[in-house]
Design an enzyme around this catalytic site. Structure first.
Site, mmCIF file in Angstrom:
data_model
loop_
_atom_site.group_PDB
_atom_site.id
_atom_site.type_symbol
_atom_site.label_atom_id
_atom_site.label_comp_id
_atom_site.label_asym_id
_atom_site.label_seq_id
_atom_site.Cartn_x
_atom_site.Cartn_y
_atom_site.Cartn_z
ATOM 1 N N ALA A 177 38.334 35.618 39.454
ATOM 2 C CA ALA A 177 38.321 36.761 38.543
ATOM 3 C C ALA A 177 39.516 36.766 37.601
ATOM 4 O O ALA A 177 39.433 37.296 36.500
ATOM 5 C CB ALA A 177 38.266 38.063 39.334
ATOM 6 N N THR A 178 40.627 36.164 38.010
ATOM 7 C CA THR A 178 41.767 36.083 37.094
ATOM 8 C C THR A 178 41.347 35.319 35.840
ATOM 9 O O THR A 178 41.595 35.764 34.711
ATOM 10 C CB THR A 178 42.959 35.373 37.781
ATOM 11 N N ASN A 186 41.802 48.407 42.929
ATOM 12 C CA ASN A 186 42.089 47.610 44.128
ATOM 13 C C ASN A 186 43.193 48.202 44.995
ATOM 14 O O ASN A 186 43.326 47.834 46.151
ATOM 15 C CB ASN A 186 42.446 46.171 43.734
ATOM 16 N N GLN A 212 36.262 44.656 42.942
ATOM 17 C CA GLN A 212 36.297 45.463 44.171
ATOM 18 C C GLN A 212 35.051 46.336 44.336
ATOM 19 O O GLN A 212 34.939 47.070 45.330
ATOM 20 C CB GLN A 212 37.566 46.327 44.224
ATOM 21 N N SER A 237 34.527 37.968 41.640
ATOM 22 C CA SER A 237 35.315 36.998 42.404
ATOM 23 C C SER A 237 34.606 36.682 43.719
ATOM 24 O O SER A 237 34.098 37.593 44.394
ATOM 25 C CB SER A 237 36.696 37.584 42.692
ATOM 26 N N GLY A 238 34.597 35.400 44.094
ATOM 27 C CA GLY A 238 33.917 34.992 45.321
ATOM 28 C C GLY A 238 34.640 35.400 46.595
ATOM 29 O O GLY A 238 34.025 35.880 47.546
ATOM 30 N N HIS A 239 35.978 35.245 46.600
ATOM 31 C CA HIS A 239 36.670 35.388 47.892
ATOM 32 C C HIS A 239 36.813 36.833 48.362
ATOM 33 O O HIS A 239 37.279 37.080 49.467
ATOM 34 C CB HIS A 239 38.017 34.647 47.884
ATOM 35 N N THR A 241 34.117 19.950 35.237
ATOM 36 C CA THR A 241 33.047 19.763 36.217
ATOM 37 C C THR A 241 33.005 20.960 37.153
ATOM 38 O O THR A 241 34.029 21.344 37.720
ATOM 39 C CB THR A 241 33.287 18.471 37.024
ATOM 40 N N CYS A 262 48.245 41.140 45.645
ATOM 41 C CA CYS A 262 48.369 40.143 44.579
ATOM 42 C C CYS A 262 49.772 40.126 44.020
ATOM 43 O O CYS A 262 50.230 39.133 43.490
ATOM 44 C CB CYS A 262 47.411 40.457 43.439
HETATM 45 N N1 PMP Z 1 40.741 42.011 39.795
HETATM 46 C C1 PMP Z 1 40.879 42.750 40.888
HETATM 47 C C2 PMP Z 1 40.538 44.207 40.834
HETATM 48 C C3 PMP Z 1 41.324 42.179 42.080
HETATM 49 O O1 PMP Z 1 41.467 42.930 43.178
HETATM 50 C C4 PMP Z 1 41.630 40.796 42.093
HETATM 51 C C5 PMP Z 1 42.124 40.112 43.352
HETATM 52 N N2 PMP Z 1 43.274 40.679 43.911
HETATM 53 C C6 PMP Z 1 41.465 40.055 40.911
HETATM 54 C C7 PMP Z 1 41.013 40.694 39.782
HETATM 55 C C8 PMP Z 1 41.776 38.580 40.858
HETATM 56 O O2 PMP Z 1 40.766 37.844 41.472
HETATM 57 P P1 PMP Z 1 40.955 36.305 41.857
HETATM 58 O O3 PMP Z 1 41.794 36.280 43.092
HETATM 59 O O4 PMP Z 1 39.551 35.807 42.094
HETATM 60 O O5 PMP Z 1 41.591 35.614 40.704
#
Ligand code: PMP
Length: 376
Positions: free
Chosen positions: A70-71, A150, A180, A200-202, A238, A324
């Site tokens: 997501a970043t 978040n 979130q 975001s996947g994780h 890729t 984060c």
């Molecule tokens: N946006 C939000 C609201 C998040 O909570 C996070 C992850 N902490 C991110 C973006 C970033 O996601 P990623 O770890 O996949 O880069």
């Protein structure tokens, strides 16, 4: 063995996701751009995942671009749209509580000449769509607003805001960081009024390093990464087929149970709040109507980091504010009116439907002991 209450930071990959990644790294390891059978098989596996993810937000596969997380999705959305449309319209409107991957990108765009307007919550700690409409004008290229915060779980009025802004200024492009909210609150991109969303996947039981950006058909976006023109030329490189397959597998699994899990997690949140309401000096920072998956509390003036490590010594993992930022306090809690001692002692507990009442009871006991035992 440990009690993991930090699911807003990351989640444990589900067995379906792990298996799917392993398959794409063993049997089906081709490059999806290759013209032979191995390439085609990888392409088909990726198509399947893309279709599942597209379907989960109510769109078609052609509108989903895979990224590294997501970043990157947030960077691509903000930079890619401002490059494509920002020659004449030079203003971007955002909420004041965005994740660093949005907020820092906005600051970079500000340095390159864009005017950034950050809209804060009102005195009551709530956001109002009228404040965003008032911040927008004919010069605004883009509006960005996350769906679920978040740090506190606050649910932003995305749908109301995007709809009212578009009614007055149909040209403004809307983006929402839905990280979130995804797989936790049911939503569809069209109903949300979003032209772009980041995923975001994780955070949804897939591995780290995979994300997606939804881009509404017809919206132009300039790439940040150029090269072999994968992902329609919007994100070259890729594709990580194993991670994409794993993301598809986890979404395929969890998309079936969003409502049931929401109810279960709501009951767990109530259970926790009831349990900690009797502890002297504990206050709850999350709103009652926030996402039940994120519960932010302040622990009686005990510094977050010290309490976090005390809980860790009891094998309970939580986060101080936003994980984060690696312990660095973000301004987000202050924006929500959580300041001074309450901000310094804030803890974030983030749960899943697999969290148990007894795990939450153990947390509450440890918190009670921590407040008694930690000095200062
Ligand atoms: N946006 C939000 C609201 C998040 O909570 C996070 C992850 N902490 C991110 C973006 C970033 O996601 P990623 O770890 O996949 O880069």
């Amino acid at each position: 063995m440990f009690i993991y209450l930090d699911n807003a930071s990351t989640t444990k990959p589900c067995p379906e996701a792990v298996q799917s990644a392993v398959e794409a790294m063993t049997g089906n390891f081709g490059n999806p751009s290759s013209l032979h059978r191995a390439g085609l098989d990888a392409q088909l596996a990726m198509d399947k995942a893309r279709k599942i993810i597209a379907g989960s937000v109510g769109t078609e596969s052609g509108n989903i671009i895979f990224t590294s997380g997501a970043t990157e999705s947030n960077n691509l959305a903000l930079r890619g749209i401002s490059s494509a449309y920002g020659r004449k319209r030079r203003k971007i409107v955002a909420s004041s509580v965005e994740h660093a991957s949005v907020d820092e990108t906005l600051s970079a765009l500000e340095k390159s000449g864009f005017e950034i307007v950050r809209v804060s919550p009102r005195e009551d700690g709530r956001f109002y769509s009228a404040d965003f409409v008032n911040a927008c004008d004919e010069n605004t290229v883009m509006l960005t607003m996350m769906y679920v915060n978040n740090e506190t779980g606050y649910i932003m009025p995305v749908k109301e805001t995007f709809t009212s802004v578009k009614r007055k200024y149909p040209e403004i492009i809307t983006h929402s960081d839905c990280v979130q909210a995804y797989m936790k609150i049911p939503f569809r991109v069209t109903a949300l009024g979003a032209d772009l969303i980041s995923l975001s996947g994780h955070k949804v039981h897939a591995p780290k390093g995979i994300g997606a950006l939804y881009i509404k058909k017809g919206i132009r976006i300039l790439p940040e990464v150029t090269g072999g023109k994968q992902e329609k030329g919007i994100r070259s490189g890729t594709e990580s087929v194993p991670l994409i397959c794993a993301f598809g597998a986890s979404v395929g699994k969890y998309n079936q149970s969003i409502k049931e899990r929401f109810e279960k997690v709501s009951a767990l949140k109530s259970h926790l709040l009831e349990n900690i309401s009797g502890i002297d000096g504990v206050s709850v920072n999350s709103p009652d109507d926030g996402s039940p998956y994120v519960i932010n509390i302040s622990a009686s003036g005990k510094r977050s980091e010290i309490m976090l490590h005390y809980l860790e010594s009891r094998n309970i993992y939580v986060s101080s504010g936003s994980a984060c930022s690696k312990g660095q306090q973000s301004g987000v809690l202050g924006e929500f009116g959580i300041k001074g001692k309450n901000a310094d002692s804030a803890l974030r507990i983030s749960i899943t439907a697999e969290t148990t009442e007894s795990e939450l009871d153990e947390f509450a006991n440890a918190l009670r002991d921590g407040i008694k035992n930690i000095r200062g």
